[in-house]
Design an enzyme around this catalytic site. Sequence first.
Site, PDB file in Angstrom:
ATOM      1  N   CYS A 154      22.592  45.033  39.053  1.00 61.03           N
ATOM      2  CA  CYS A 154      22.424  43.687  39.617  1.00 61.03           C
ATOM      3  C   CYS A 154      21.848  42.746  38.567  1.00 61.03           C
ATOM      4  O   CYS A 154      22.290  41.600  38.431  1.00 61.03           O
ATOM      5  CB  CYS A 154      21.482  43.719  40.821  1.00 61.03           C
ATOM      6  SG  CYS A 154      22.056  44.710  42.213  1.00 61.03           S
TER       7      CYS A 154
ATOM      8  N   CYS B 137      17.520  46.830  41.035  1.00 64.37           N
ATOM      9  CA  CYS B 137      18.869  47.306  40.708  1.00 64.37           C
ATOM     10  C   CYS B 137      19.282  46.874  39.298  1.00 64.37           C
ATOM     11  O   CYS B 137      19.480  45.684  39.044  1.00 64.37           O
ATOM     12  CB  CYS B 137      19.830  46.751  41.769  1.00 64.37           C
ATOM     13  SG  CYS B 137      21.581  46.888  41.373  1.00 64.37           S
TER      14      CYS B 137
END
Length: 134
Positions: free
Chosen positions: A33, A30
């Site tokens: 993230c 991600c």
Amino acid sequence: MATVELTADSFEKTVTSNDIVLVDFWADWCGPCKRFAPVFEEASENHPDVVFGKIDTEAEQQLAAAAQITSIPTLMAFRDSILVFSQPGALPGAALEDLIGQIKGIDMDELHAKIAAQNGAPQNGAPQDGSAPA
């Protein structure tokens, strides 16, 4: 304090045995993230009185499912074992600092009273039947 990896085995104990716990649900694939990780880590260094936990949603799929994580990153905040914040999306550093300040500023007596009222629990030790306390 640096961030700590949380697992299904350590999550509940961490949340219930600390005053304030921030949890970052993330995954290695991600992009947002990965961009949020250093912001979260820096905040953990600035707030040693707060536990900053990270949960890898790929490694802890059952825990992520139990927390109803549908988008990552998702940030959750617990105060006295009560979920007080949950929101997907990466926060900029200033917004995370503001959030931490708000969490620290919560009047927990007031929050516990609101929860008790919502659950129909007696307030201030008063019995629910209206009689005088024993």
